[in-house]
Design a protein around this motif. Sequence first.
Motif, short mmCIF file in Angstrom:
data_model
loop_
_atom_site.label_atom_id
_atom_site.label_comp_id
_atom_site.label_asym_id
_atom_site.label_seq_id
_atom_site.Cartn_x
_atom_site.Cartn_y
_atom_site.Cartn_z
N PRO A 135 0.82 -1.21 0.00
CA PRO A 135 0.00 0.00 0.00
C PRO A 135 0.86 1.26 0.00
CG PRO A 135 -0.74 -1.55 1.70
CD PRO A 135 0.55 -2.08 1.17
N ILE A 136 0.43 2.25 -0.80
CA ILE A 136 1.11 3.54 -0.90
C ILE A 136 0.21 4.61 -0.30
CG2 ILE A 136 2.01 5.29 -2.50
CD1 ILE A 136 2.49 2.97 -4.50
N ILE A 137 0.80 5.45 0.54
CA ILE A 137 0.07 6.60 1.08
C ILE A 137 0.36 7.78 0.16
CG2 ILE A 137 -0.15 8.13 3.06
CD1 ILE A 137 0.77 5.50 4.67
N HIS A 138 -0.69 8.31 -0.43
CA HIS A 138 -0.53 9.27 -1.53
C HIS A 138 -0.47 10.72 -1.04
CE1 HIS A 138 -0.94 6.37 -4.82
NE2 HIS A 138 -1.78 5.75 -4.03
N ASN A 139 0.33 11.52 -1.75
CA ASN A 139 0.56 12.93 -1.42
C ASN A 139 -0.72 13.75 -1.35
OD1 ASN A 139 3.73 13.62 -3.18
ND2 ASN A 139 3.27 12.28 -1.48
N VAL A 140 -1.65 13.48 -2.26
CA VAL A 140 -2.82 14.36 -2.43
C VAL A 140 -3.73 14.33 -1.20
CG1 VAL A 140 -4.94 14.70 -3.76
CG2 VAL A 140 -2.78 14.32 -4.95
N HIS A 141 -3.96 13.10 -0.65
CA HIS A 141 -4.93 13.01 0.45
C HIS A 141 -4.43 12.21 1.65
CE1 HIS A 141 -5.32 9.12 -1.27
NE2 HIS A 141 -6.41 9.30 -1.99
N ALA A 142 -3.17 11.75 1.60
CA ALA A 142 -2.57 11.00 2.72
C ALA A 142 -3.33 9.72 3.06
CB ALA A 142 -2.42 11.89 3.95
N LYS A 143 -3.90 9.10 2.01
CA LYS A 143 -4.61 7.83 2.18
C LYS A 143 -4.05 6.82 1.18
CE LYS A 143 -8.90 10.32 3.23
NZ LYS A 143 -10.25 10.65 2.71
N THR A 144 -4.41 5.55 1.38
CA THR A 144 -4.02 4.51 0.43
C THR A 144 -5.09 4.38 -0.65
OG1 THR A 144 -5.07 2.78 1.77
CG2 THR A 144 -2.73 3.23 2.18
N GLU A 145 -4.70 3.77 -1.77
CA GLU A 145 -5.63 3.57 -2.88
C GLU A 145 -5.24 2.28 -3.58
OE1 GLU A 145 -8.44 3.28 -4.86
OE2 GLU A 145 -8.57 5.34 -4.06
N SER A 146 -6.20 1.41 -3.85
CA SER A 146 -5.89 0.13 -4.48
C SER A 146 -6.31 0.05 -5.94
CB SER A 146 -6.57 -1.02 -3.70
OG SER A 146 -7.97 -0.81 -3.64
N ASP A 147 -7.19 0.94 -6.38
CA ASP A 147 -7.71 0.89 -7.75
C ASP A 147 -6.75 1.59 -8.71
OD1 ASP A 147 -9.48 0.64 -9.94
OD2 ASP A 147 -10.17 2.68 -9.59
N PRO A 148 -6.22 0.87 -9.73
CA PRO A 148 -5.26 1.49 -10.64
C PRO A 148 -5.76 2.76 -11.33
CG PRO A 148 -5.23 -0.89 -10.90
CD PRO A 148 -6.38 -0.57 -10.00
N ALA A 149 -7.04 2.79 -11.70
CA ALA A 149 -7.59 3.99 -12.35
C ALA A 149 -7.58 5.18 -11.40
CB ALA A 149 -9.01 3.71 -12.85
N ALA A 150 -7.88 4.92 -10.14
CA ALA A 150 -7.86 6.00 -9.15
C ALA A 150 -6.43 6.48 -8.90
CB ALA A 150 -8.49 5.52 -7.84
N ILE A 151 -5.47 5.56 -8.93
CA ILE A 151 -4.06 5.94 -8.75
C ILE A 151 -3.62 6.83 -9.91
CG2 ILE A 151 -1.68 5.08 -8.64
CD1 ILE A 151 -2.79 2.64 -7.13
#
Length: 314
Positions: free
Chosen positions: A229-245
């Motif tokens: 899991p990656i915690i993303h810069n934009v919202h500081a949450k994880t995301e599993s869906d490739p399209a959302a990433i």
Amino acid sequence: MTNSVLAFVFPGQGSQQIGMLADAAQAFPEVSATFSEASSVLGYDLWDLCQNGAQEDINLTERTQPLLLTASVSLYRAWLAQGGVTPAYMAGHSLGEWSALVCSGVLDFADGVRLVRERGRLMQEAVPAGEGAMAAVIGLDDSAVEVACAESAEGEVVAAVNYNSPGQVVIAGSAAAVGRAIDACKAAGAKRAMPLPVSAPFHTELMRPAADKLAPQIEATVFNAPATPIIHNVHAKTESDPAAIKALMVEQIYSPVRWTACVQSMAGFGVQQLVECGPGKVLAGLAKRIDRSLVAQNIESSEQLSAAVTATAG
């Protein structure tokens, strides 16, 4: 510390230095192999550039971004080859988020090199040299920085763009507006407010044209669900869906880097140990300022990497 929850973080622009990773390349064949792979994609010798080039050459955003991606990925490959444990979480600061994508299996390395070269080129082109600026503000609350930017805009763009740690925020925008905001931050009680040696106002609305141009290239590239899991810069949450990433990586170009929140999210997920995978130790230093309970270290040298493999073994 053994049996603790481990996260890897990957640095962004500013960590590049001529001669970096020379020691690691002698110790770990993965480093040279990764640089060779990147060189074949880029069409120039990336290793020779970062060992024998000039600092101003590697500071060109179009070159800095593939260089730092390659450096981080090469060290992560060396880490795994030395028996290092796979981290529970990953995050990267701005460009470093692309390193996290590659290391977590979201993106093929060669595709990553191509995309960040384009990202760097488009970001540099978005605002003519001299028209944009960035500045570091030390010793002022986030909200006070935001107010100073709002009051200094006067119809131009200036905003907080990197929330690096409590009391350390980077602002960016039009050069004149940034100048006004520097004065406003000082007047509001900042310990320091100083221009950074960067010509492009990264992570502001001025970068939206770059995002719009990179978006089709991101869309055309295969993204996978992350293995880590990656915690993303934009919202500081994880995301599993490739399209959302994909959407997040476009949005990231013109959105603030919420680094303080990213590190706080990791701590909230139970992370106790943090390894900075790439040149320098900027993020390891920030982590200790964000949450003193975190044990943070960097693994740029062979000695550091080997020691960290042992220290984090289960």
